[in-house]
Design a protein around this motif. Structure first.
Motif, short mmCIF file in Angstrom:
data_model
loop_
_atom_site.label_atom_id
_atom_site.label_comp_id
_atom_site.label_asym_id
_atom_site.label_seq_id
_atom_site.Cartn_x
_atom_site.Cartn_y
_atom_site.Cartn_z
N UNK A 84 0.83 -1.21 0.00
CA UNK A 84 0.00 0.00 0.00
C UNK A 84 0.86 1.25 0.00
N UNK A 85 1.84 1.27 -0.87
CA UNK A 85 2.79 2.38 -0.89
C UNK A 85 2.12 3.69 -1.28
N UNK A 86 2.63 4.76 -0.67
CA UNK A 86 2.11 6.10 -0.89
C UNK A 86 3.23 6.99 -1.43
N UNK A 87 2.88 8.07 -2.12
CA UNK A 87 3.93 8.98 -2.60
C UNK A 87 4.85 9.48 -1.47
N UNK A 88 4.32 9.62 -0.28
CA UNK A 88 5.16 10.10 0.82
C UNK A 88 6.14 9.04 1.32
N UNK A 89 6.05 7.83 0.82
CA UNK A 89 7.06 6.81 1.13
C UNK A 89 8.30 6.95 0.24
N UNK A 90 8.25 7.84 -0.73
CA UNK A 90 9.39 8.07 -1.61
C UNK A 90 10.59 8.55 -0.80
N UNK A 91 11.69 7.83 -0.91
CA UNK A 91 12.89 8.15 -0.13
C UNK A 91 14.02 7.20 -0.54
N UNK A 92 15.20 7.51 -0.07
CA UNK A 92 16.29 6.54 -0.11
C UNK A 92 16.20 5.72 1.18
N UNK A 93 16.17 4.42 1.03
CA UNK A 93 16.05 3.52 2.18
C UNK A 93 17.42 2.93 2.50
N UNK A 94 17.82 3.07 3.75
CA UNK A 94 19.12 2.62 4.22
C UNK A 94 18.94 1.46 5.20
N UNK A 95 19.71 0.42 4.97
CA UNK A 95 19.75 -0.71 5.87
C UNK A 95 20.83 -0.48 6.91
N UNK A 96 20.61 -0.95 8.14
CA UNK A 96 21.68 -0.89 9.11
C UNK A 96 21.68 -2.17 9.96
N UNK A 97 22.83 -2.43 10.54
CA UNK A 97 22.97 -3.59 11.42
C UNK A 97 23.86 -3.20 12.61
N UNK A 98 23.39 -3.54 13.78
CA UNK A 98 24.14 -3.35 15.03
C UNK A 98 24.85 -4.67 15.30
N UNK A 99 26.17 -4.70 15.06
CA UNK A 99 26.83 -5.99 15.10
C UNK A 99 28.24 -5.89 15.68
N UNK A 100 28.79 -7.07 15.97
CA UNK A 100 30.18 -7.15 16.41
C UNK A 100 30.94 -8.03 15.41
N UNK A 101 32.23 -7.79 15.30
CA UNK A 101 33.06 -8.51 14.34
C UNK A 101 33.91 -9.56 15.04
N UNK A 102 34.47 -10.44 14.25
CA UNK A 102 35.36 -11.48 14.78
C UNK A 102 36.57 -10.85 15.48
#
Length: 122
Positions: A84-102
């Motif tokens: 049900x997308x709307x024009x106001x959903x227009x944007x750049x979408x960024x993924x993020x992850x809160x993580x730790x490394x080896x």
């Protein structure tokens, strides 16, 4: 090195659907929270949805009931099903992850993807 790679953005008509994916790769020890933020032109980046490793979710009020976040822990991948997308959903979408490394398993930090454009327009 850790990388987050998003896919699935594009142009869709109002009322349509898109599914975003984000895969985390590299020397990852563990991932706590993953999620999606978005930034529309001229606006600040804002939360869209997050999900913990225990599959607890949180949504912005503007997307609740239309967007669904999920994750596949075995694949270190998070998804965002957008309906049900709307024009106001227009944007750049960024993924993020809160993580730790080896290299530093006791220390978590946020990692971000490069962003994927979602445009909702007729």
């Amino acid at each position: 090195q850790v990388q987050l790679v998003e896919s699935g953005g594009g142009l869709v008509q109002p009322g349509g659907s898109l599914r975003l994916s984000c895969a985390a790769s590299g020397s990852i020890f563990s991932i706590n929270r993953m999620g999606w933020y978005r930034q529309a032109p001229g606006k600040q980046r804002e939360l869209a949805a997050t999900i913990t490793s225990g599959i607890s979710t949180n949504y912005a009020g503007s997307v609740k009931g239309r967007f669904t976040i999920s994750r596949d822990n075995a694949k270190n991948t998070v998804y965002l099903q957008m309906n049900s997308l709307k024009p106001e959903d227009t944007a750049v979408y960024y993924c993020y992850a809160d993580l730790s490394t080896m290299a530093m398993p006791w220390s978590r930090k946020d990692y971000w993807g490069q962003g994927t454009q979602v445009t909702v327009s007729s």
